[in-house]
Each structure stands twice: as C-alpha cells, then as structure tokens.
Write a protein that holds these residues in place. Structure first.
Motif, short mmCIF file in Angstrom:
data_model
loop_
_atom_site.label_atom_id
_atom_site.label_comp_id
_atom_site.label_asym_id
_atom_site.label_seq_id
_atom_site.Cartn_x
_atom_site.Cartn_y
_atom_site.Cartn_z
N MET A 164 51.61 41.32 32.56
CA MET A 164 50.82 40.96 33.75
C MET A 164 51.36 41.68 34.98
O MET A 164 50.59 42.22 35.80
CB MET A 164 50.87 39.45 33.99
CG MET A 164 50.15 38.60 32.99
SD MET A 164 50.26 36.85 33.48
CE MET A 164 49.49 36.04 32.09
N CYS A 223 49.02 35.54 39.41
CA CYS A 223 47.65 35.06 39.17
C CYS A 223 47.19 34.07 40.24
O CYS A 223 46.34 33.23 39.98
CB CYS A 223 47.57 34.39 37.80
SG CYS A 223 48.02 35.44 36.41
N PRO A 268 51.07 31.45 35.00
CA PRO A 268 51.36 32.35 33.88
C PRO A 268 52.26 31.68 32.85
O PRO A 268 53.28 31.08 33.20
CB PRO A 268 52.08 33.52 34.55
CG PRO A 268 51.71 33.44 36.00
CD PRO A 268 51.55 31.98 36.28
N ARG A 307 49.30 44.26 37.30
CA ARG A 307 49.12 44.01 38.73
C ARG A 307 49.70 45.14 39.57
O ARG A 307 49.09 45.56 40.56
CB ARG A 307 49.80 42.68 39.11
CG ARG A 307 49.07 41.45 38.63
CD ARG A 307 47.96 41.00 39.58
NE ARG A 307 48.55 40.39 40.77
CZ ARG A 307 48.45 40.88 42.00
NH1 ARG A 307 47.82 42.02 42.23
NH2 ARG A 307 49.00 40.25 43.01
N LEU A 324 44.20 37.28 39.27
CA LEU A 324 44.24 36.91 37.86
C LEU A 324 43.43 37.89 37.02
O LEU A 324 43.77 38.16 35.86
CB LEU A 324 43.81 35.46 37.64
CG LEU A 324 42.34 35.04 37.78
CD1 LEU A 324 41.55 35.27 36.51
CD2 LEU A 324 42.27 33.55 38.16
#
Length: 266
Positions: A161, A183, A154, A165, A189
């Motif tokens: 993100m 990721c 990342p 997630r 990811l």
C-alpha cells in the motif's frame, strides 16, 4: 449486470484528493433473512467463493443501513501477482439518490459515467476527480443510491500500500507515509488498493480482484458516529444531514467531527 429493482427503502436521513460526490456544473450526471436449516447465511457467498466473502444480499439494503453495515467489514484487493491487501472499513457516506442534492444522481440524472449507481446493489461506481484521483462507491437498494467508502484501517499488505501511495500521490515525494495516512480518505484508499476506473461497474459480491469479507469472528460491534458529509458545501440543506458514518475513536478516520460526537453523547 442487471438493473436495480424499484423497491422502497428506509429513508434517512475536501479538499483534494478526498472530495467525494461533487460534480462539475458543466458535466450533468445523468431484519436479516430467516435461516434455512444448518446452511450458511444467505448473506455470504457460496462455498466456491472466498469463505468469508459477503454475498449480494448484504448489499441489497437502503443506503443508510448499508453505510452503517459496511463499518467493521474487511475490504480485500487481490493484485495480479496474488498479493492481497486488506483494510477494515471505518468510514462511509450514504448518498440517497435523486432527492439527494449532493449525489451524482440528483434529480434522477443518468449518464454513462454514473450508470453504476443505477445498477444492482453491490455494483461498484468508480469515478475520477481532478483528472487524477479515484473514488469508490458501492450501489445500494434504490435507484441512484450508493455508499462512498471513505477510509480503511490497513490490516494486511501495508508495505505494498505504501509503495502504491508513494508512486501515485502528488507533491509529497520523499516523505514516508505513516500507516494511518495510507487509507484515510476516499482517494487515498483507492491509491493504496490500486483501484482505478477499470473497476467501475464490477460486482463486489462476485469479483475475483476485489471483494468484501465479514468482520473476523469475535469482533465487537463498533460505536458509530453520524456526522455531516465532507466536501459538499454546494448541496444546501443536504450538506448538513448526518449521512457520514465512522467508527468512534478510530485513528484511521479521515475527518473527526467532535461536535457530532458530543451531540451523540448528550
């Protein structure tokens, strides 16, 4: 989108949510170009596109060299609100097409689900596993051949993100994810970048919401480890072929293969 041209390429030779190319048995599945004057390389898109965006020619190579070429490049996802999420590719897997027993296109099978594998290089093939997780592949030269994106480092938009997630992952609610968990796997990811089935069959060289950029100027060539792919134990001898590629010593890789690393140094 157009179909792939019949061209001969160089032959090379988890668990949930990171399992890659395995399909349920009940579901069948169907040297750089010469530069012209002072212009930018044809590996990059035109001036109206993102300045560093990799163009169609980058993807028009066989699966193995493409899987290696992905390493170090930067995947960019632009959300509807304009937020850009960025990650450097650190792990990939190559799937070689009909001959590859681990590929969804094994035996030349084509279905609406895997059509992206047979479209022009650079076409996304996004599929769902376990009814809830997505994996993103990019078609390469050769019918039914593609590259699975397994892990990113990342670089930008990490908090977004993390939120994506945390919203989408199952069974670990309440625990904050570490950066290196964001990721570190193909489905992870996809969650972190909000990639779902709607991205299937998009053109990575032209799309406005997701694209690939060349590595930043001055970046060193990564040391690459070639290892067996993950989660394809059903594929016989193909399960052991070194068709997974990752950046050595990267903490962002999903699975480290110490034996492969030692063999590479021997």
């Amino acid at each position: 989108m157009g179909q792939k041209q019949q061209r001969v390429g160089a032959e090379q030779p988890q668990r949930p949510p990171d399992r890659a190319q395995t399909l349920s048995p009940v579901e069948p599945c169907l040297g750089p170009p010469a530069a012209s004057g002072p212009q930018r390389s044809i590996y990059f898109s035109g001036p109206k596109s993102h300045s560093a965006q990799l163009g169609s020619e980058f993807f028009d190579q066989p699966a193995v060299p493409l899987a290696r070429a992905f390493l170090g490049q930067v995947l960019v996802r632009r959300l509807d609100d304009g937020t850009e999420l960025r990650g450097r590719v650190v792990e990939t897997e190559a799937y070689l097409g009909p001959e590859d027993e681990a590929a969804h296109s094994r035996g030349g099978r084509q279905t609406p689900r895997n059509r992206g594998m047979f479209m022009k290089p650079g076409t996304l093939y996004v599929y769902i596993i376990y009814g809830m997780y997505f994996c993103m592949n990019v078609s390469s030269r050769g019918d039914g051949a593609c590259v699975l994106l397994r892990a990113l480092e990342p670089l930008g938009g990490l908090e977004t993100m993390r939120q994506l997630r945390s919203t989408l992952r199952k069974g670990t609610a309440g625990r904050a994810l570490k950066d290196r968990e964001l990721c570190s796997g193909p489905s992870k990811l996809c969650q972190a970048l909000a990639i779902d089935k709607s991205f299937d069959q998009r053109d990575l060289a032209k799309d406005k919401a997701v694209w690939l950029e060349r590595s930043p100027p001055g970046s060193s060539e990564p040391a690459v480890v070639a290892a067996a792919r993950v989660g394809i134990g059903h594929a016989g001898e193909w399960a052991q072929k070194p068709l997974r590629f990752y950046v050595r010593d990267s903490p962002w890789v999903s699975v480290v293969d110490r034996a492969a690393e030692q063999n590479a140094q021997a």
